[in-house]
Design a protein around this motif. Structure first.
Motif, PDB file in Angstrom:
ATOM      1  N   LEU A  51       0.840  -1.205   0.000  1.00  0.00           N
ATOM      2  CA  LEU A  51       0.000   0.000   0.000  1.00  0.00           C
ATOM      3  C   LEU A  51       0.871   1.249   0.000  1.00  0.00           C
ATOM      4  N   VAL A  52       1.908   1.234   0.852  1.00  0.00           N
ATOM      5  CA  VAL A  52       2.789   2.406   0.915  1.00  0.00           C
ATOM      6  C   VAL A  52       3.459   2.627  -0.436  1.00  0.00           C
ATOM      7  N   VAL A  53       3.981   1.550  -1.021  1.00  0.00           N
ATOM      8  CA  VAL A  53       4.689   1.662  -2.296  1.00  0.00           C
ATOM      9  C   VAL A  53       3.749   2.139  -3.402  1.00  0.00           C
ATOM     10  N   TRP A  54       2.612   1.522  -3.481  1.00  0.00           N
ATOM     11  CA  TRP A  54       1.713   1.762  -4.604  1.00  0.00           C
ATOM     12  C   TRP A  54       1.098   3.160  -4.562  1.00  0.00           C
ATOM     13  N   LEU A  68       9.608  -1.925 -12.919  1.00  0.00           N
ATOM     14  CA  LEU A  68      10.549  -3.006 -13.183  1.00  0.00           C
ATOM     15  C   LEU A  68      11.725  -2.930 -12.223  1.00  0.00           C
ATOM     16  N   THR A  69      12.191  -1.698 -11.958  1.00  0.00           N
ATOM     17  CA  THR A  69      13.310  -1.516 -11.036  1.00  0.00           C
ATOM     18  C   THR A  69      12.964  -2.088  -9.664  1.00  0.00           C
ATOM     19  N   LEU A  70      11.796  -1.726  -9.175  1.00  0.00           N
ATOM     20  CA  LEU A  70      11.383  -2.218  -7.858  1.00  0.00           C
ATOM     21  C   LEU A  70      11.282  -3.734  -7.859  1.00  0.00           C
ATOM     22  N   ALA A  71      10.656  -4.278  -8.903  1.00  0.00           N
ATOM     23  CA  ALA A  71      10.482  -5.733  -8.962  1.00  0.00           C
ATOM     24  C   ALA A  71      11.822  -6.439  -8.974  1.00  0.00           C
ATOM     25  N   LEU A  77      16.413  -9.876  -3.663  1.00  0.00           N
ATOM     26  CA  LEU A  77      16.313 -10.132  -2.224  1.00  0.00           C
ATOM     27  C   LEU A  77      15.788 -11.544  -1.995  1.00  0.00           C
ATOM     28  N   ALA A  78      14.797 -11.910  -2.826  1.00  0.00           N
ATOM     29  CA  ALA A  78      14.237 -13.254  -2.710  1.00  0.00           C
ATOM     30  C   ALA A  78      15.297 -14.314  -3.005  1.00  0.00           C
ATOM     31  N   ILE A  79      16.148 -14.034  -3.992  1.00  0.00           N
ATOM     32  CA  ILE A  79      17.221 -14.973  -4.312  1.00  0.00           C
ATOM     33  C   ILE A  79      18.154 -15.124  -3.124  1.00  0.00           C
ATOM     34  N   LEU A  80      18.512 -13.996  -2.524  1.00  0.00           N
ATOM     35  CA  LEU A  80      19.417 -14.043  -1.372  1.00  0.00           C
ATOM     36  C   LEU A  80      18.851 -14.949  -0.299  1.00  0.00           C
ATOM     37  N   LEU A  81      17.575 -14.740   0.008  1.00  0.00           N
ATOM     38  CA  LEU A  81      16.952 -15.520   1.071  1.00  0.00           C
ATOM     39  C   LEU A  81      16.791 -16.979   0.651  1.00  0.00           C
ATOM     40  N   ALA A  82      16.229 -17.188  -0.535  1.00  0.00           N
ATOM     41  CA  ALA A  82      15.904 -18.551  -0.955  1.00  0.00           C
ATOM     42  C   ALA A  82      17.143 -19.419  -1.106  1.00  0.00           C
ATOM     43  N   MET A  83      18.179 -18.891  -1.754  1.00  0.00           N
ATOM     44  CA  MET A  83      19.337 -19.734  -1.998  1.00  0.00           C
ATOM     45  C   MET A  83      20.123 -19.979  -0.713  1.00  0.00           C
ATOM     46  N   THR A  84      20.104 -19.014   0.215  1.00  0.00           N
ATOM     47  CA  THR A  84      20.745 -19.292   1.505  1.00  0.00           C
ATOM     48  C   THR A  84      19.980 -20.395   2.222  1.00  0.00           C
ATOM     49  N   LEU A  85      18.659 -20.331   2.112  1.00  0.00           N
ATOM     50  CA  LEU A  85      17.848 -21.350   2.782  1.00  0.00           C
ATOM     51  C   LEU A  85      18.045 -22.733   2.173  1.00  0.00           C
TER      52      LEU A  85
ATOM     53  N   LEU B  44      17.094   3.122  -3.436  1.00  0.00           N
ATOM     54  CA  LEU B  44      16.254   2.385  -2.489  1.00  0.00           C
ATOM     55  C   LEU B  44      16.452   0.881  -2.645  1.00  0.00           C
ATOM     56  N   LEU B  45      16.736   0.452  -3.859  1.00  0.00           N
ATOM     57  CA  LEU B  45      17.050  -0.956  -4.085  1.00  0.00           C
ATOM     58  C   LEU B  45      18.258  -1.363  -3.265  1.00  0.00           C
ATOM     59  N   THR B  46      19.262  -0.486  -3.248  1.00  0.00           N
ATOM     60  CA  THR B  46      20.434  -0.843  -2.466  1.00  0.00           C
ATOM     61  C   THR B  46      20.066  -0.913  -0.984  1.00  0.00           C
TER      62      THR B  46
END
Lengths: 109, 254, 542
Positions: A51-54, A68-71, A77-85, B44-46
């Motif tokens: 909601l805040v972002v949109w 696209l930048t945000l996505a 970030l998801a990769i960082l978390l998922a692959m560490t897991l 912000l991405l960073t």
């Protein structure tokens, strides 16, 4: 470009929604849902963030590149978390409590 | 393959003068604004990945040491945390209204909403000081004088009976708690400390932008710095939206 | 016609002569020159530590320095070379200078941010050098916990902070490039008309923006643990040292792609110009840059095969590491195919390109050996790894940097350097490099561990060979300093396009005007179209 001007009522609505959702988060913490407590809290937090972002950050009215930048950021970030897991969930690791002798604790510099 | 080419004009044969805020290497204000927005989002991405590393560490240790995390999390004040959440969300509202005021060329309310946002930010920081003081007093700072059982002993000494339904047996021994809850508090201080640092920077940013608004540097065509500061401010709010449940609400229902 | 070439009156180097005009400049070209000087200084400092290492390793015993001091040598060598030389090198020097003209822009999107990026780099460098002067660090450039967090007595915190600060410089450069490439292209400069140098830097910038923050937060966590006694990686209090490695390598693996992708961008320009042929498979090369950037983020745990990660995770990362080699191979094939039936020549930049082609192939292939789980169990932490990454970083990235520097030097300064001495230097570097590092594959395979200052007697011959090669390599690196500086006053005037190359940067005068172009360029050609360019080269030997 955000030449679009949002009405004040929209902002107030989003604000009230965020407050309500915060209340829901706190309330749900007191309800025993077992392992679901955590995902529920994260889902609500994720929705609040959306909601805040949109609306507050105006991304709804921004260019495709901005979205696209945000996505992309969230994806990595998801990769960082998922692959560490991948490592941590496949260890079958049962953490043993560390030694209880306080003399073994490391002193800070 | 189209060979059609538009001949870009670098401002020489323009009938209308460029806006004073337009920088010389941009063709027009719109391009400059769009560049600023993308640039700010990349920054912000960073920040997402910066805080993200802490979240990853948190996730892993929360799974490993859930009981210790639950015990330690209960030491945080739900009142102050909840209040701070409300304050920050409120400040996001006032920030959005400040940007809107700038968009609609309303200098007075741009300044007012920015000032209110700043004040709310300071309230947040003030509450954090209260919370941190409490942590230090209760020996809950790793590496300083950490003693997880101090709080309970202190309550007993002062004659405070545990609240109704409060008294439960934690599943870990006092020694185990002393060792493994330090990770929780280390992450608590690192995450909230980093967040607070970003808030301080945000407050500084607000003061600068407020001063610029007061000086009349913004109008309906050019309010980019207000909007960019807004993006930063909202982001810091979003981090807290996640920090609050993760740190304060680990396990409140037993 | 060429004899009457003169250095133009007005150009960016003449636009203000005061120190202030340099230190407060917004011109991306001046910033690039200042970066060039800064990273050259850091390169030679890092090189001094390499001298110390190779000197010690000339004899099997640890007789030159103590083990602790030796640890500091390889740590400082790694820290400086990785964070303060290789990562900035091509992007901060060549990227900064060339990206705006290559896309037809007057400057980067955020010129003042560019200057800030330079200041931050200086600040981080000073921090790290100060820590070095006060006694340095001995943890290895990888700062593994718990040694770095708890046990090491050296200056971990200031060094780590210096790296943290330098990281911001890298992030800001990447951010600037991404916005510039998206939003500042001249009319007609569509994505698929961009030089491949620009594509390579775009991919690099993605990594800089997405990866660097994670090592930044890792350093923060190391800092709080060491300075405040917090518990994050401390095993005594339940922490996991392997978590540090996960977070560290999440950046540090993509970091190696920050180091090589720009060099690959240079390669595309060199191979195309000096075979006078369009790059074979332009879009494949362009997309492979992006693929390397993305895939580079999902292979990091191949640095941790023997650290205690689960076997299943190891298998996943091993498989993914094989796949990341594919886009690199695509590029190598495409450069080779460009050479085929091209009008190839052997000017100095192209000599570096040939060197890159062979040495990167060796480095890349040995990377596959290491990605193989079973082999890595034996090769990990041996000199095989050291040789592998030096083949890529030195044989690849530094060759690309030097090739680019020699290629664009006439554009940046308006002067040609001595072709004879530059060729001598290129060959010296190539020979010295191979004599230094090839024996390291052998001793590594034989089991010589890295980061040890002593080794078994029977490995001495190969180590002496390596040290001897290092002397030659060092000489090869010193020569350019001499002839480049000489060329500034005495070099032949180059003119706008001494190589007969394609690309908008060659349409500027040499040295360029501060605003690059007097009128916005009109882009009507596809990239690397040589039929339209009048060849005005002249072979020359000094």
């Amino acid at each position: 470009m955000s030449e679009h001007v949002s009405p004040v009522s929209l902002y107030v609505t989003i604000f009230l929604s965020l407050m309500v959702l915060t209340g829901v988060t706190v309330y749900s913490a007191f309800v025993d849902m077992g392992y679901l407590n955590f995902p529920v809290a994260m889902l609500i937090a994720g929705f609040k963030a959306s909601l805040v972002v949109w609306y507050f950050m105006h991304v709804k009215w921004q260019s495709h590149l901005t979205k696209l930048t945000l996505a992309t950021g969230l994806f990595f970030l998801a990769i960082l978390l998922a692959m560490t897991l991948i490592d941590y969930t496949s260890k079958n690791f049962t953490p043993q409590p560390p030694p209880t002798d306080p003399a073994m604790a490391v002193q800070p510099h | 393959m189209s060979n059609a080419v538009a001949h870009a004009d670098h401002g020489h044969a323009r009938a209308d003068a460029p806006h004073p805020a337009q920088q010389h290497h941009f063709d027009n204000l719109a391009q400059q604004k769009e560049a600023a927005v993308i640039g700010m989002w990349l920054f912000l991405l960073t920040e997402i990945l910066f805080f993200g590393g802490l979240f990853v560490a948190y996730m892993i240790y929360r799974v490993w040491y859930f009981d210790a995390f639950a015990e330690a999390s209960r030491r945080l004040s739900l009142f102050w945390g909840g209040l701070n959440t409300a304050v920050l969300i409120g400040s996001s509202l006032t920030m959005a209204l400040a940007v809107r005021a700038a968009q609609t060329n309303n200098r007075k309310w741009t300044i007012n909403w920015l000032l209110i946002t700043t004040i709310l930010g300071c309230v947040f920081l003030g509450v954090k000081v209260i919370e941190y003081e409490d942590k230090f007093a209760n020996h809950e700072v790793p590496g300083y004088n950490y003693d997880f059982s101090y709080h309970e002993r202190h309550l007993a000494v002062e004659g405070h009976a545990p609240a109704a339904g409060e008294h439960r047996e934690p599943s870990l021994s006092p020694e185990q708690l002393q060792q493994t809850t330090q990770i929780y508090f280390s992450l608590y201080f690192t995450m909230t400390g980093l967040h607070a640092l970003h808030m301080i920077i945000g407050v500084g940013l607000m003061l600068v932008i407020t001063w610029m608004a007061w000086k009349g540097k913004f109008d309906a065509q050019y309010y980019t710095p207000v909007e960019m500061s807004g993006l930063y401010w909202h982001f810091v709010d979003i981090v807290w939206i996640f920090l609050f449940p993760l740190l304060y609400l680990v396990n409140r229902h037993i | 016609m060429l004899d009457t070439l003169k250095i133009p009156e007005q150009h960016y180097l003449h636009d203000g002569h005061s120190l202030r005009s340099w230190l407060l400049t917004k011109d991306h070209k001046r910033i690039a020159i200042m970066y060039l000087m800064s990273i050259s200084v850091m390169f030679f400092i890092g090189g001094l530590f390499a001298v110390g290492i190779r000197f010690e390793l000339a004899t099997p015993q640890g007789d030159f320095v103590t083990a602790d001091t030796y640890n500091k040598f390889f740590t400082m060598h790694g820290v400086i070379m990785v964070f303060f030389f290789l990562i900035p090198s091509i992007p901060a020097v060549l990227g900064n200078f060339l990206i705006p003209p290559m896309i037809g822009a007057k400057d980067l999107a955020f010129p003042r941010l560019n200057l800030l990026s330079l200041y931050i780099y200086w600040f981080g460098s000073i921090f790290t050098i100060a820590a070095m002067v006060r006694g340095g660090v001995d943890t290895g450039w990888t700062f593994y916990t718990p040694y770095s967090a708890s046990a090491s007595n050296t200056h971990v915190v200031p060094t780590a902070l210096g790296i943290f600060i330098a990281g911001f410089s890298s992030i800001l450069t990447g951010l600037n490039f991404i916005v510039t490439i998206h939003r500042m292209r001249a009319p007609g400069m569509t994505w698929f008309r961009l030089p491949l140098f620009v594509w390579a830097h775009y991919a690099t910038s993605l990594i800089q923006v997405l990866g660097t923050p994670v090592v930044a937060i890792t350093i923060v966590m190391l800092f709080v643990e060491r300075a405040f006694g917090f518990a994050i990686f401390d095993p005594q209090r339940g922490g996991d040292p392997v978590l540090f490695q996960h977070l560290f390598w999440f950046y540090s693996h993509p970091a190696v792609y920050i180091m090589i992708l720009p060099a690959m961008g240079v390669m595309s320009e060199l191979v195309s110009t000096f075979s006078r042929k369009r790059i074979f498979g332009y879009s494949f090369v362009a997309f492979s840059s992006l693929a390397i950037a993305v895939f580079g983020f999902i292979v990091w745990a191949h640095h941790m095969f023997v650290s205690g990660i689960s076997t299943y995770a190891a298998m996943v990362f091993s498989f993914l590491s094989f796949s990341v080699a594919i886009p690199s191979a695509v590029k190598t094939f495409n450069w080779s195919a460009t050479l085929y039936k091209g009008a190839v020549s052997f000017e100095t930049p192209m000599l570096y390109a040939y060197g890159f082609l062979g040495l990167f192939a060796i480095g890349g292939l040995t990377g596959l050996f290491l990605a193989t789980l079973g082999v890595d169990v034996h090769m990990h932490d041996t000199y095989f790894v050291v040789a592998h990454f030096h083949y890529i970083m030195v044989g690849g990235a530094i060759m690309g940097y030097l090739g680019g520097l020699h290629y664009w030097w006439p554009k940046m300064t308006g002067r040609m350097y001595s072709e004879f001495f530059s060729r001598v230097s290129a060959i010296t570097v190539f020979v010295g490099f191979n004599v230094t590092f090839f024996p390291q594959f052998v001793v590594g395979y034989l089991g010589m561990p890295r980061r040890y200052h002593a080794y078994p007697d029977e490995m001495q011959v190969l180590n002496v060979m390596s040290s001897a090669g290092a002397t030659v390599l060092g000489l090869g690196y010193v020569l350019p300093v001499i002839y480049f500086l000489y060329s500034l006053k005495h070099g032949r005037v180059a003119g706008p396009n001494p190589w007969g190359a394609s690309g908008l940067e060659w349409q500027m005068q040499s040295p360029p005007l501060t605003e690059n172009f007097t009128e916005a360029p009109q882009v009507i050609h596809e990239p690397y179209e040589y039929e339209h360019i009048v060849v005005a080269k002249e072979k020359h030997l000094v």
